[in-house]
Write a protein that holds these residues in place. Structure first.
Motif, PDB file in Angstrom:
ATOM      1  N   LEU A 151       0.813  -1.218   0.000  1.00 28.20           N
ATOM      2  CA  LEU A 151       0.000   0.000   0.000  1.00 28.20           C
ATOM      3  C   LEU A 151       0.847   1.268   0.000  1.00 28.20           C
ATOM      4  O   LEU A 151       0.581   2.196  -0.784  1.00 28.20           O
ATOM      5  N   PRO A 152       1.887   1.344   0.841  1.00 26.28           N
ATOM      6  CA  PRO A 152       2.703   2.572   0.866  1.00 26.28           C
ATOM      7  C   PRO A 152       3.374   2.879  -0.477  1.00 26.28           C
ATOM      8  O   PRO A 152       3.714   4.025  -0.747  1.00 26.28           O
ATOM      9  N   MET A 153       3.530   1.849  -1.323  1.00 26.25           N
ATOM     10  CA  MET A 153       4.182   2.074  -2.612  1.00 26.25           C
ATOM     11  C   MET A 153       3.223   2.643  -3.654  1.00 26.25           C
ATOM     12  O   MET A 153       3.644   3.096  -4.708  1.00 26.25           O
ATOM     13  N   ILE A 154       1.907   2.572  -3.371  1.00 25.78           N
ATOM     14  CA  ILE A 154       0.936   3.113  -4.316  1.00 25.78           C
ATOM     15  C   ILE A 154       0.612   4.537  -3.891  1.00 25.78           C
ATOM     16  O   ILE A 154      -0.192   4.766  -2.983  1.00 25.78           O
ATOM     17  N   SER A 155       1.230   5.478  -4.575  1.00 26.14           N
ATOM     18  CA  SER A 155       1.074   6.891  -4.216  1.00 26.14           C
ATOM     19  C   SER A 155      -0.399   7.302  -4.202  1.00 26.14           C
ATOM     20  O   SER A 155      -1.112   7.125  -5.193  1.00 26.14           O
ATOM     21  N   LYS A 156      -0.841   7.861  -3.092  1.00 20.62           N
ATOM     22  CA  LYS A 156      -2.245   8.263  -2.966  1.00 20.62           C
ATOM     23  C   LYS A 156      -2.568   9.440  -3.881  1.00 20.62           C
ATOM     24  O   LYS A 156      -3.703   9.564  -4.343  1.00 20.62           O
TER      25      LYS A 156
ATOM     26  N   ASP B  52      -0.843  10.140  -6.843  1.00 17.26           N
ATOM     27  CA  ASP B  52      -0.712   9.731  -8.240  1.00 17.26           C
ATOM     28  C   ASP B  52      -1.797   8.731  -8.649  1.00 17.26           C
ATOM     29  O   ASP B  52      -2.302   8.780  -9.770  1.00 17.26           O
ATOM     30  N   TYR B  53      -2.089   7.790  -7.757  1.00 18.36           N
ATOM     31  CA  TYR B  53      -3.036   6.714  -8.096  1.00 18.36           C
ATOM     32  C   TYR B  53      -4.105   6.589  -7.021  1.00 18.36           C
ATOM     33  O   TYR B  53      -4.204   5.562  -6.339  1.00 18.36           O
ATOM     34  N   PRO B  54      -4.934   7.628  -6.870  1.00 21.20           N
ATOM     35  CA  PRO B  54      -5.889   7.645  -5.754  1.00 21.20           C
ATOM     36  C   PRO B  54      -6.870   6.476  -5.780  1.00 21.20           C
ATOM     37  O   PRO B  54      -7.202   5.918  -4.735  1.00 21.20           O
ATOM     38  N   PHE B  55      -7.326   6.100  -6.967  1.00 22.06           N
ATOM     39  CA  PHE B  55      -8.339   5.041  -7.035  1.00 22.06           C
ATOM     40  C   PHE B  55      -7.734   3.673  -6.772  1.00 22.06           C
ATOM     41  O   PHE B  55      -8.340   2.824  -6.127  1.00 22.06           O
ATOM     42  N   MET B  56      -6.512   3.464  -7.256  1.00 21.03           N
ATOM     43  CA  MET B  56      -5.834   2.210  -6.930  1.00 21.03           C
ATOM     44  C   MET B  56      -5.550   2.135  -5.446  1.00 21.03           C
ATOM     45  O   MET B  56      -5.664   1.071  -4.837  1.00 21.03           O
ATOM     46  N   HIS B  57      -5.177   3.278  -4.888  1.00 21.10           N
ATOM     47  CA  HIS B  57      -4.902   3.336  -3.454  1.00 21.10           C
ATOM     48  C   HIS B  57      -6.154   2.949  -2.676  1.00 21.10           C
ATOM     49  O   HIS B  57      -6.116   2.097  -1.785  1.00 21.10           O
ATOM     50  N   GLU B  58      -7.263   3.551  -3.054  1.00 15.15           N
ATOM     51  CA  GLU B  58      -8.526   3.271  -2.361  1.00 15.15           C
ATOM     52  C   GLU B  58      -8.941   1.806  -2.547  1.00 15.15           C
ATOM     53  O   GLU B  58      -9.434   1.171  -1.616  1.00 15.15           O
ATOM     54  N   ALA B  59      -8.713   1.275  -3.742  1.00 17.10           N
ATOM     55  CA  ALA B  59      -9.034  -0.135  -3.978  1.00 17.10           C
ATOM     56  C   ALA B  59      -8.239  -1.020  -3.015  1.00 17.10           C
ATOM     57  O   ALA B  59      -8.788  -1.952  -2.407  1.00 17.10           O
ATOM     58  N   ALA B  60      -6.947  -0.716  -2.874  1.00 16.60           N
ATOM     59  CA  ALA B  60      -6.105  -1.502  -1.961  1.00 16.60           C
ATOM     60  C   ALA B  60      -6.627  -1.381  -0.527  1.00 16.60           C
ATOM     61  O   ALA B  60      -6.715  -2.375   0.200  1.00 16.60           O
ATOM     62  N   VAL B  61      -6.999  -0.155  -0.131  1.00 12.51           N
ATOM     63  CA  VAL B  61      -7.537   0.061   1.223  1.00 12.51           C
ATOM     64  C   VAL B  61      -8.797  -0.778   1.438  1.00 12.51           C
ATOM     65  O   VAL B  61      -8.957  -1.443   2.462  1.00 12.51           O
ATOM     66  N   GLN B  62      -9.668  -0.776   0.439  1.00 16.55           N
ATOM     67  CA  GLN B  62     -10.923  -1.537   0.572  1.00 16.55           C
ATOM     68  C   GLN B  62     -10.649  -3.032   0.685  1.00 16.55           C
ATOM     69  O   GLN B  62     -11.363  -3.747   1.394  1.00 16.55           O
ATOM     70  N   ILE B  63      -9.631  -3.500  -0.035  1.00 16.86           N
ATOM     71  CA  ILE B  63      -9.295  -4.924   0.058  1.00 16.86           C
ATOM     72  C   ILE B  63      -8.767  -5.241   1.459  1.00 16.86           C
ATOM     73  O   ILE B  63      -9.159  -6.243   2.072  1.00 16.86           O
ATOM     74  N   ILE B  64      -7.912  -4.355   1.964  1.00 17.18           N
ATOM     75  CA  ILE B  64      -7.364  -4.564   3.303  1.00 17.18           C
ATOM     76  C   ILE B  64      -8.473  -4.532   4.358  1.00 17.18           C
ATOM     77  O   ILE B  64      -8.468  -5.308   5.303  1.00 17.18           O
ATOM     78  N   ASP B  65      -9.468  -3.654   4.132  1.00 16.03           N
ATOM     79  CA  ASP B  65     -10.574  -3.518   5.091  1.00 16.03           C
ATOM     80  C   ASP B  65     -11.675  -4.558   4.872  1.00 16.03           C
ATOM     81  O   ASP B  65     -12.769  -4.436   5.430  1.00 16.03           O
TER      82      ASP B  65
END
Lengths: 242, 242
Positions: free
Chosen positions: A195-200, A202-215
DNA sequence: ACCTGAACACCGTTCAAGT
DNA sequence: ACCTGAACACCGTTCAAGT
């Protein structure tokens, strides 16, 4: 129409029907000799299944057969023909749709059986997509598939279009699947780790997708039957409305 | 669930985010020296576009740059990394869907632009399908695509499933198209020429298809937008009904 | 810091020679 | 008719040596 392409695909590339793999194997009545085309092809498939296609060389294959590389050329014309023969064998393992049956059931069964065969022979999918394979098995599969659809009321043109759309999904999905051989559990862990490697920013939607998967909001998983279902539904509506 | 496979695909294989191609190129501030990572990659793409990926060797590439093979390794870690960098450049040429626009229009535009880019770089499609490419360009494309769909009302899970089904078609169709580079006119001629080779008893439906093509009943041609339309229609119905 | 030549451990395939 | 050894023209990559 776009530059560089024709925007169409043919039913079968008939100009390739003279391919070696379309002819029967070279030596039919092998009795006393140790090797045969069939044995070479079978061993090649076994090796490719085990170690992948990249490490399959004529030298290694020969060694596995207890023979020198050059003697293989008595049974296959070239490495290229060998691969054609290997692919034909894989395709021979596809379930042909029954002509006259419920087309949707039959076509779905074929799609799943292709996926299964390609998962068994992980080296085959990429090759089947990126080269033209014209062997008896391919012709049989195409004939049965077109036959099933035509018997169910599709025109020949419609059957072609349907088969093309279906095969794009079957092969396109399976090759992606072959590249993601990790566990769903591991995936969640990986999302947390990277997650820390996916810049929030630069890639906000990918970041959010990763967060949702983690949650545990969702599992980040896609299934074969989804796209297949979309296409089958679309085809059903398409044939009935004409 | 079928043997040998998991029946799912992940959004992004995060376990590969440490890939070399995800990092910026090796030497950023190249001034006096003749070579640079960028020059190596550009020339490699040019050669692959011209002669195909099979003949692209480190030695040939080096020769084209007026240098020995081994000096390339000062700019790319390996041939594998070189290919990752080449693929990232191709993906950078994809049109990103606009976030906030009409999702169907944007997604369709993206699909066509991918197909075009892959037709320009004929070597790229097979590689993009059969390896995991994680470069900035891929992340940007995925982010924009997911963003476009999510902004249009898809859930993150739905956006993933949609992107997966779409990409299966885009890549699956294009790679087939790359293998059938003959003219429609030639195809009809080929059908006429090879009709006798398609046994009427073994492959009756294929035989009839060939006959229909020869008789101008239909043209044996399939188009990109057909499967794409099926999937987009299905997705539209799918999101609206939930 | 970059480029090189020689070398290593491989390729697919040809060809003349064996049985 | 099949198998072989040596050879050809290649590979990607390592490594010590040059500048």
């Amino acid at each position: 129409m776009f530059d560089g392409g024709h925007d169409y695909i043919y039913t079968v590339n008939m100009s390739r029907l003279h391919q070696p793999s379309f002819k029967p194997p070279m030596n039919q009545s092998q009795k006393t000799r140790s090797l045969s085309t069939q044995k070479v092809v079978s061993k090649a498939i076994k090796l490719a299944d085990k170690d992948g296609i990249d490490t399959l060389s004529m030298r290694r294959l020969a060694a596995a057969l207890g023979v020198t590389a050059m003697s293989l050329y008595n049974h296959v014309e070239s490495k290229d023909e060998l691969i054609d023969l290997m692919l034909n064998e894989v395709v021979a393992g596809f379930d042909s749709p029954k002509i006259g049956g419920d087309w949707e059931v039959e076509i779905r069964r074929r799609a799943h059986s292709i996926r299964r065969a390609l998962l068994r022979h992980r080296w085959a999918c990429g090759l089947l997509m990126s080269r033209i394979v014209i062997g008896g098995a391919i012709l049989r599969d195409i004939n049965a598939t077109v036959g099933c659809l035509v018997s169910a009321g599709f025109s020949y043109a419609q059957a072609d279009w349907a088969r093309n759309a279906l095969d794009c999904h079957v092969y396109g999905y399976t090759i992606q699947e072959l590249n993601y051989p990790v566990d769903p559990g591991e995936y969640k862990a990986a999302a947390a780790q990277y997650l820390p490697m996916i810049s929030k920013t630069d890639y906000p939607f990918m970041h959010e997708a990763a967060v949702q998967i983690i949650d545990n909001k969702y599992d980040g998983v896609t299934q074969f039957h989804f796209g297949l279902g979309l296409i089958l539904d679309g085809l059903k509506r398409w044939v009935s409305e004409i």
